[in-house]
Design a protein around this motif. Structure first.
Motif, mmCIF file in Angstrom:
data_model
loop_
_atom_site.group_PDB
_atom_site.id
_atom_site.type_symbol
_atom_site.label_atom_id
_atom_site.label_comp_id
_atom_site.label_asym_id
_atom_site.label_seq_id
_atom_site.Cartn_x
_atom_site.Cartn_y
_atom_site.Cartn_z
ATOM 1 N N LEU A 43 0.884 -1.281 0.067
ATOM 2 C CA LEU A 43 0.019 0.030 -0.038
ATOM 3 C C LEU A 43 0.825 1.392 0.099
ATOM 4 O O LEU A 43 0.813 2.054 -0.695
ATOM 5 N N LEU A 44 1.762 1.270 0.822
ATOM 6 C CA LEU A 44 2.853 2.416 0.950
ATOM 7 C C LEU A 44 3.641 2.600 -0.323
ATOM 8 O O LEU A 44 3.639 3.805 -0.906
ATOM 9 N N ARG A 45 3.773 1.856 -0.828
ATOM 10 C CA ARG A 45 4.502 1.886 -2.332
ATOM 11 C C ARG A 45 3.586 2.360 -3.542
ATOM 12 O O ARG A 45 3.835 2.955 -4.435
ATOM 13 N N CYS A 46 2.389 1.836 -3.297
ATOM 14 C CA CYS A 46 1.434 2.494 -4.094
ATOM 15 C C CYS A 46 1.039 3.772 -3.891
ATOM 16 O O CYS A 46 0.993 4.585 -4.854
ATOM 17 N N LEU A 47 1.316 4.542 -2.621
ATOM 18 C CA LEU A 47 0.975 5.760 -2.300
ATOM 19 C C LEU A 47 2.130 6.624 -3.347
ATOM 20 O O LEU A 47 1.671 7.849 -3.501
ATOM 21 N N THR A 48 3.313 6.246 -3.499
ATOM 22 C CA THR A 48 4.244 6.987 -3.767
ATOM 23 C C THR A 48 4.620 6.410 -5.413
ATOM 24 O O THR A 48 5.579 6.798 -6.007
ATOM 25 N N ARG A 49 3.823 5.626 -6.068
ATOM 26 C CA ARG A 49 3.940 5.160 -7.026
ATOM 27 C C ARG A 49 5.370 4.183 -7.459
ATOM 28 O O ARG A 49 5.366 4.123 -8.611
ATOM 29 N N LEU A 50 5.975 3.898 -6.454
ATOM 30 C CA LEU A 50 6.990 3.021 -6.787
ATOM 31 C C LEU A 50 6.495 1.825 -7.069
ATOM 32 O O LEU A 50 7.258 0.827 -8.049
ATOM 33 N N ILE A 51 5.077 1.225 -6.802
ATOM 34 C CA ILE A 51 4.492 0.197 -7.274
ATOM 35 C C ILE A 51 2.937 0.953 -8.046
ATOM 36 O O ILE A 51 2.642 1.661 -7.526
ATOM 37 N N GLU A 52 2.698 0.616 -9.376
ATOM 38 C CA GLU A 52 1.543 1.018 -9.936
ATOM 39 C C GLU A 52 0.296 0.327 -9.299
ATOM 40 O O GLU A 52 0.218 -0.684 -9.623
ATOM 41 N N ARG B 223 6.333 14.841 -13.500
ATOM 42 C CA ARG B 223 5.578 15.434 -12.434
ATOM 43 C C ARG B 223 5.752 14.535 -11.106
ATOM 44 O O ARG B 223 5.851 15.181 -10.151
ATOM 45 N N LEU B 224 5.711 13.489 -11.448
ATOM 46 C CA LEU B 224 5.920 12.304 -10.246
ATOM 47 C C LEU B 224 7.461 12.540 -9.591
ATOM 48 O O LEU B 224 7.350 12.509 -8.390
ATOM 49 N N ARG B 225 8.266 12.603 -10.685
ATOM 50 C CA ARG B 225 9.884 12.889 -10.091
ATOM 51 C C ARG B 225 9.840 14.035 -8.950
ATOM 52 O O ARG B 225 10.529 14.184 -8.145
ATOM 53 N N GLU B 226 9.105 15.371 -9.585
ATOM 54 C CA GLU B 226 9.008 16.616 -8.920
ATOM 55 C C GLU B 226 8.443 16.136 -7.560
ATOM 56 O O GLU B 226 8.999 16.744 -6.539
ATOM 57 N N LEU B 227 7.288 15.339 -7.531
ATOM 58 C CA LEU B 227 6.553 15.314 -6.170
ATOM 59 C C LEU B 227 7.445 14.517 -5.665
ATOM 60 O O LEU B 227 7.518 15.036 -4.051
ATOM 61 N N ARG B 228 8.139 13.489 -5.702
ATOM 62 C CA ARG B 228 8.970 12.893 -4.812
ATOM 63 C C ARG B 228 10.313 13.557 -4.405
ATOM 64 O O ARG B 228 10.901 13.300 -3.190
ATOM 65 N N ARG B 229 10.652 14.527 -4.961
ATOM 66 C CA ARG B 229 11.779 15.323 -4.788
ATOM 67 C C ARG B 229 11.441 16.475 -3.809
ATOM 68 O O ARG B 229 11.996 16.729 -3.034
ATOM 69 N N THR B 230 9.769 16.911 -3.631
ATOM 70 C CA THR B 230 9.751 18.047 -3.039
ATOM 71 C C THR B 230 8.683 17.993 -2.252
ATOM 72 O O THR B 230 8.366 18.688 -1.151
#
Length: 363
Positions: free
Chosen positions: A79-88, A108-115
């Motif tokens: 579930l946690l990995r889905c929330l960050t889309r490490l798993i789709e 945009r996903l990379r930007e969200l992960r960075r910021t």
């Protein structure tokens, strides 16, 4: 605006009907009521698919510590990995600050992960050839911050997590607890909106683990970050969580505060989970108060409904009169006397004795 739309607008994270299915034709499972109703074993036998996350729905409020707990294989880390889309995810919706995370492109996903969000893992993932200050500043380096800026910020959070004096040390010169503090500092350095913790303390010794739990509580009070915390440890969940979601076989079983889980378990599974909890340290007076009776003395102690039972024991027993329980508007809403107090204390002691009693096996 509907209640659901209002919750989604007010929440930092809003998840609806989330599924993650592994296997051939995985996308068919959430769309088929017949397949979705199958147990994990039945679904594997029928389709070869495994539903790691099943139809999960929840919201996380700003500044909340939301704990997801369950046994191994319950789906919490997936579930946690889905929330960050490490798993789709296979299907469902995930809103982050009003934005549909599943709809954003890779940039945009990379930007969200960075910021916007950071993760703290069980395995620290520190760079062994870099000093503490360089490890802490790594996320800022990836973001493109100047060396002076990232060093300044790294030193701020190093002090915040209690690592001052170790900024020039290398990871292998630190204990496990100190390495985890570096991981925590690295996550904080980028000033994210949400911190995701994936069983970060499960590999630590019990005393160090307790210290790190206290550190998270302290940091939450100081910086007020929204946190999603994954654990298999109920005591850790009760200690850290504003609300807790219990999962089993990929599905959410109950979401609530610690006292709600202990005081009103949703089913036998949750009831078994919480049976060894010291109820007096979790339940508040609102769970044990009774209605006022004719003849009740009205000069006993006055207590709030959110006072923990163990905190009220001395006041109630010393007064030898029932305590008057008041709501926030100073309305009398109930009474708690010796009978109610002893009911909780006795049940707690009985559970503790039963859990420590040696088991005799018939031969």
């Amino acid at each position: 605006m509907t209640d659901q739309q209002q919750r989604e607008t007010e929440s930092v994270i809003s998840v609806r009907d989330l599924w993650k299915v592994f296997g051939p034709g995985a996308d068919k499972v959430p769309r088929s009521p017949e397949l979705a109703a199958l147990s994990r074993r039945e679904l594997i036998d029928a389709t070869g698919c495994t539903a790691a996350v099943r139809d999960v729905t929840f919201d996380v409020a700003p500044g909340e510590v939301f704990v997801v707990m369950g046994l191994s294989g319950s789906g919490k880390s997936t579930l946690l990995r889905c929330l960050t889309r490490l798993i789709e995810p296979t299907s469902g919706t995930m809103m982050f600050g009003g934005q549909d995370i599943l709809a954003v492109d890779a940039r945009r996903l990379r930007e969200l992960r960075r910021t916007k969000f950071s993760m703290v893992f069980q395995h620290f993932g520190l760079l062994p050839h870099r000093k503490v200050v360089e490890n802490v500043a790594y996320g800022l380096e990836i973001r493109g911050a100047s060396k002076a800026e990232r060093t300044r910020r790294a030193m701020e959070v190093i002090e915040l997590v209690g690592l001052s004096g170790y900024e020039s040390s290398y990871p292998d010169q630190l204990s496990g607890g100190m390495q985890q503090r570096v991981g925590l500092a690295r996550a904080l350095a980028v000033d994210p909106e949400v911190l995701f913790f994936d069983e970060p303390f499960s590999a630590l010794d019990p005393l160090i683990r307790r210290d790190m739990q206290n550190e998270v509580i302290r940091l939450h009070k100081e910086v007020g970050k929204t946190m999603v915390f994954i654990t298999h440890d109920l005591s850790e969940a009760l200690k850290l969580g504003d609300r807790i979601m219990i999962m089993r076989d990929g599905a959410q079983i109950q979401v609530g505060t610690g006292d709600e889980l202990v005081g009103a378990p949703a089913d036998d599974y949750v009831r078994d989970f919480v049976q060894d909890v010291n109820r007096s340290h979790v339940l508040t007076l609102r769970w044990i108060m009774r209605p006022p009776r004719p003849g009740d003395p009205m000069d006993g102690p006055v207590l709030g409904q959110d006072v923990l039972v163990h905190e009220a024991v001395r006041a109630v027993l010393a007064a030898r009169k029932p305590a008057r329980i008041m709501d926030s508007a100073d309305n009398l809403i109930g009474m708690v006397g010796d009978e109610e107090i002893f009911g909780v204390i006795t049940s707690t002691e009985t559970v503790a004795a039963a859990s420590s009693r040696p088991v005799t096996v018939a031969r």
